[in-house]
Design a protein around this motif. Structure first.
Motif, PDB file in Angstrom:
ATOM      1  N   ARG A 200      42.884  18.682 -23.331  1.00 26.46           N
ATOM      2  CA  ARG A 200      44.271  18.932 -22.948  1.00 26.46           C
ATOM      3  C   ARG A 200      45.094  17.846 -23.521  1.00 26.46           C
ATOM      4  O   ARG A 200      44.905  16.780 -23.270  1.00 26.46           O
ATOM      5  CB  ARG A 200      44.296  19.087 -21.438  1.00 26.46           C
ATOM      6  CG  ARG A 200      43.891  20.359 -20.814  1.00 26.46           C
ATOM      7  CD  ARG A 200      43.784  20.103 -19.400  1.00 26.46           C
ATOM      8  NE  ARG A 200      43.057  21.357 -18.759  1.00 26.46           N
ATOM      9  CZ  ARG A 200      41.744  21.616 -18.711  1.00 26.46           C
ATOM     10  NH1 ARG A 200      41.077  20.568 -18.737  1.00 26.46           N
ATOM     11  NH2 ARG A 200      41.372  22.601 -18.002  1.00 26.46           N
TER      12      ARG A 200
ATOM     13  N   GLU B 241      51.373  17.486 -24.565  1.00 28.02           N
ATOM     14  CA  GLU B 241      52.711  18.171 -24.854  1.00 28.02           C
ATOM     15  C   GLU B 241      52.378  19.518 -25.710  1.00 28.02           C
ATOM     16  O   GLU B 241      51.178  19.762 -25.924  1.00 28.02           O
ATOM     17  CB  GLU B 241      53.282  17.558 -25.879  1.00 28.02           C
ATOM     18  CG  GLU B 241      54.021  15.985 -25.633  1.00 28.02           C
ATOM     19  CD  GLU B 241      54.483  15.452 -27.044  1.00 28.02           C
ATOM     20  OE1 GLU B 241      53.932  15.207 -27.810  1.00 28.02           O
ATOM     21  OE2 GLU B 241      55.746  15.189 -26.753  1.00 28.02           O
ATOM     22  N   SER B 242      53.079  20.441 -25.545  1.00 30.05           N
ATOM     23  CA  SER B 242      53.049  21.679 -26.305  1.00 30.05           C
ATOM     24  C   SER B 242      52.825  21.598 -27.776  1.00 30.05           C
ATOM     25  O   SER B 242      53.219  20.547 -28.180  1.00 30.05           O
ATOM     26  CB  SER B 242      53.940  22.842 -26.149  1.00 30.05           C
ATOM     27  OG  SER B 242      55.016  22.547 -26.683  1.00 30.05           O
TER      28      SER B 242
ATOM     29  N   ASN C 169      46.649  26.016 -22.279  1.00 30.67           N
ATOM     30  CA  ASN C 169      46.929  25.655 -23.651  1.00 30.67           C
ATOM     31  C   ASN C 169      47.540  26.736 -24.364  1.00 30.67           C
ATOM     32  O   ASN C 169      47.083  27.183 -25.484  1.00 30.67           O
ATOM     33  CB  ASN C 169      45.539  25.241 -24.425  1.00 30.67           C
ATOM     34  CG  ASN C 169      45.090  24.025 -24.321  1.00 30.67           C
ATOM     35  OD1 ASN C 169      45.701  22.720 -24.756  1.00 30.67           O
ATOM     36  ND2 ASN C 169      43.815  23.687 -23.624  1.00 30.67           N
ATOM     37  N   SER C 170      48.498  27.157 -23.703  1.00 28.29           N
ATOM     38  CA  SER C 170      48.957  28.378 -24.277  1.00 28.29           C
ATOM     39  C   SER C 170      49.931  28.334 -25.393  1.00 28.29           C
ATOM     40  O   SER C 170      50.134  29.455 -26.049  1.00 28.29           O
ATOM     41  CB  SER C 170      49.971  29.104 -23.028  1.00 28.29           C
ATOM     42  OG  SER C 170      50.799  28.415 -22.773  1.00 28.29           O
ATOM     43  N   SER C 171      50.175  27.339 -25.953  1.00 27.21           N
ATOM     44  CA  SER C 171      51.040  27.233 -27.277  1.00 27.21           C
ATOM     45  C   SER C 171      49.885  27.076 -28.263  1.00 27.21           C
ATOM     46  O   SER C 171      50.463  27.518 -29.494  1.00 27.21           O
ATOM     47  CB  SER C 171      51.659  25.948 -27.172  1.00 27.21           C
ATOM     48  OG  SER C 171      50.967  24.748 -27.379  1.00 27.21           O
TER      49      SER C 171
END
Ligand code: SF4
Lengths: 247, 489
Positions: B20, B23-24, B371-373
């Motif tokens: 993780r 930042e995105s 981790n959607s980006s």
């Protein structure tokens, strides 16, 4: 042959000259072109942004509009890619196997313009005249999803007066990628910058491709830089003759 | 996605390990894009490996058949993963090894720390430690007073530089020679003060440093590239020989591997040992391939432990589309051809698994919302699929994960996100040619705001487009209108 034109939503709304050129070209080659007016969009933007479920009604609409035709042609590698690689998959995911089968049937006679000319009609010399220095950008979906290979180049080489110059790192993505260009604007811009650098290194007057979307991206960048190189769709080059006015 | 009844999907836990970022992706990428040295280092390195790979792949006439075979062996193995793992456990045990099962990073770290402490040692050497980066082993060991030394040259550079790997095969790809020299001078005890950035000198310094570690360490921790179920054999492929030292010199060897690394039989390796070196380093054959089976009295480590790690893998297996990522043999070919990776480097992905495969593997291990980006960090150009030796359809997986993300969002929020609302409006418009036409007419109202057929700035969110690109203005006549005007009389 009777050919149904799938003009794509982008060409219809923003680049009508690409649709007109496709009609001009196919008619010059002696074919009857029909424009099924119910058509709208292949749903690619929805699918690729993660809204596959919302794309299903668009798939159904597309299939209902085009399934009766024996030959469907679109001047866009990425929209034909969506029809061929996504439509049936989306229908199946939504549990509609009947639609999936119909989508597969429709896709099996849908072609991108250069494929249709070279593979289906068997022509490479379409009688075009375009006296300019031109470089060709093979868009990712034409290159990797449809594998059009050198068909566009063979068509371009047969154009009278055209001086074809090779684009360095041609197979590299221009950074468009649909909503990627907005969601990851910085990375997209960095990719575009390299693409433009390569285009400018060819000193071509025009850069051509089989997709209005990628040309919109590249053209948007070139126009911002105020360089003279212009973008022109492959269909427009192939439709040009000595007598045609404009480009 | 489906899970077995009553069994919650276990994802990689938060607060531990290297999956993780802070930042995105778009934010982290922006920072990386501004670092010209980094971009130059990565651009040069990926181009070199890319060209080398293309040349050696070209030499193999049945490359496509090999890829198909690799894909099929993997798919068949994953379909019966539980059986193969049981077979592996039996075989390893039969040959004198001890098998441990770890549900997640915390369990794995605790098992390994306990094993080391039981030997009375506080110094260990490590090799092939991708998966230990995933679980944050070094930090966990440090908390127990154990020092772990990376022995792969690139991983050593990363470790000494207090840095993170940015590539799975060339972890220090973002560093150049001058930077490596500085790191060595600063962090490596006993390094000659007149060290230059000559690659040979740097290698000699690292060798002297590592040799002393090899000769004193009594415990080694390794990863594994493959595990052969029916014989209980573990394999590590590497190109420096340091791995071989780690695997043979110490008294105790602890191997930790993700459960997806198992292959049914020795014969299956023939496919992967051809695919892997050409795809990863552009070599015809791997320089050092070490294989070991349990323990052999009087030869090599006398105690062998195998830690089988889940950490989100069975949850991934439960997704019948997404599970394809588990076929990955970590060759890194996809990142070397990825135009996004080439510009941003690995750190922007926030995970020890960067690039195209990282963008699909990481969100599945952690749970997609953490981790959607990442699934959006791709233009879907498809170069990764063409390069992948086991034919993982990464672009389709990215699209699949994007969909899982938007569906999770829809479940979580009662109101649709602005993006979801906009796209459902567009979808509604596009379902009807009449509405589409009206939208085109409405769009034309923007024409007076354009200058010579172009917009130089558009309102949010399209402003992200016009920061660097002009946008075309709608034409005076759409194609549809032209057709009706000229053909429909
Ligand atoms: S996804 Fe394929 S190309 Fe990428 S690292 Fe894994 S095996 Fe290699």
């Amino acid at each position: 042959m009777k050919v149904a034109l799938f003009v794509t939503c982008l060409a219809d709304g923003l680049f009508p000259e690409v649709g007109r050129a496709t009609v001009t070209l196919l008619e010059r080659l002696g074919h009857e072109v029909v424009f099924p007016k119910a058509q709208t969009c292949c749903g690619q933007m929805h699918t690729n942004t993660g809204y596959g479920r919302q794309a299903v009604p668009l798939v159904r609409h597309h299939v209902e509009t085009f399934e009766e035709f024996d030959a469907i042609v679109a001047p866009s590698g990425s929209c034909v890619g969506a029809v061929r690689h996504q439509h049936a998959m989306l229908a199946r995911k939504a549990g509609d196997d009947d639609l999936a089968v119909r989508a597969e049937a429709t896709a099996s006679h849908t072609w991108e313009l250069s494929e249709f000319l070279v593979d289906v009609l068997g022509v490479e010399d379409v009688g075009a005249h375009y006296p300019h220095r031109v470089t060709y950008h093979p868009t990712c979906h034409s290159l990797r999803l449809l594998r059009v290979q050198d068909k566009p180049l063979r068509l371009l080489r047969a154009v009278r007066g055209l001086h074809l110059v090779e684009l360095p790192d041609a197979d590299q993505c221009c950074g468009f990628g649909g909503t990627f260009a907005v969601k990851n604007a910085d990375t997209s811009t960095a990719m575009l910058a390299d693409k433009m650098k390569n285009i400018m290194s060819t000193r071509a007057e025009s850069v051509t491709a089989g997709d209005s979307s990628c040309l919109m991206h590249i053209g948007g960048g070139l126009s911002r830089l105020r360089v003279g190189t212009r973008t022109v769709h492959l269909a427009e080059i192939l439709a040009s003759t000595e007598n045609s006015v404009g480009r | 996605m489906s899970t077995f009844l009553g069994m919650p999907a276990i994802h990689a836990p938060r607060g531990v390990g290297g999956l993780r970022g802070d930042e995105s992706f778009p934010k982290a990428a922006k920072a990386a894009l501004g670092d010209t040295q980094l971009r130059a280092n990565i651009g040069r390195a990926t181009r070199t490996i890319r060209e080398k790979r293309a040349a050696v792949v070209e030499e193999v006439p049945d490359w496509e058949e090999l890829r198909l075979a690799g894909q099929q062996v993997k798919a068949a193995t994953m379909a019966r993963l539980d059986d193969h793992l049981r077979t592996l456990e039996e075989a390893v045990t039969r040959r004198g090894g001890v098998v441990h099962w770890a549900r997640d990073a915390n369990e794995a770290n605790a098992i390994i720390a306990d094993l080391i402490l039981a030997t009375g040692e506080t110094e260990v050497v490590k090799v092939k430690s991708m998966v230990t980066q995933e679980i944050g082993l070094n930090e966990a060991l440090e908390a127990q007073g154990i020092t772990a030394t990376e022995t792969d040259l690139a991983e050593l550079i990363v470790q000494l530089g207090h840095d993170k790997p940015s590539h799975i095969l060339v972890p220090a790809i973002h560093r150049n020679r001058a930077e490596v020299r500085e790191i060595f001078l600063r962090e490596m005890p006993g390094v000659p003060p007149d060290l230059t950035d000559d690659p040979r000198q740097l290698a000699m310094a690292a060798r002297a440093h590592l040799r002393q570690k090899f000769l004193t360490a009594k415990v080694a921790v390794s990863g594994a590239n493959f595990a052969v179920a029916d014989s209980g054999t573990l394999l590590v492929v590497e190109s420096e020989g340091n791995g071989r030292m780690c695997l043979t010199l110490p008294e105790t060897l602890i191997t930790v591997m993700g459960i997806e690394k198992v292959v049914p039989t020795w014969q299956d390796l023939e496919v992967f040992l051809q695919l892997l070196p050409r795809s990863s380093t552009g070599e015809r054959m791997n320089p050092y391939t070490s294989a070991w089976t349990g323990v052999t009295p009087g030869d090599g480590p006398q105690a062998f432990h195998l830690v089988l790690l889940d950490n989100g893998r069975t949850a991934t297996l439960g997704d019948h589309v997404g599970r394809e990522v588990l076929h990955c043999i970590k060759c890194s070919a996809c990142m070397n051809v990825c135009p996004v990776y080439e510009r941003t480097g690995g750190h922007a992905y926030g995970s020890v698994y960067p690039g195209p495969i990282g963008a699909v593997l990481t969100p599945q291990l952690t749970g997609i919302e953490d981790n959607s980006s990442l699934p959006f960090a791709s233009s879907l150009c498809g170069a990764c699929f063409d390069a992948c030796p086991v034919r993982i359809d990464i672009p389709s997986l990215l699209v699949h994960l994007r969909e899982r993300h938007t569906e999770e969002q829809a479940k979580e929020h009662r109101l649709p996100t602005p993006e979801a609302a906009a796209l459902s409006l567009v979808g509604w418009v596009m379902q009807s040619p009449r509405r589409f036409r009206m939208a085109e007419t409405a769009l034309r109202m923007a024409r007076p705001f354009a200058r010579s057929g172009r917009f130089r700035s558009l309102p949010f969110p399209l402003s992200a487009w016009t920061t660097s690109r002009d946008a075309p203005a709608p034409p005076p006549e759409t194609f549809r209108e032209w057709w009706e005007r000229t053909r429909d009389q």
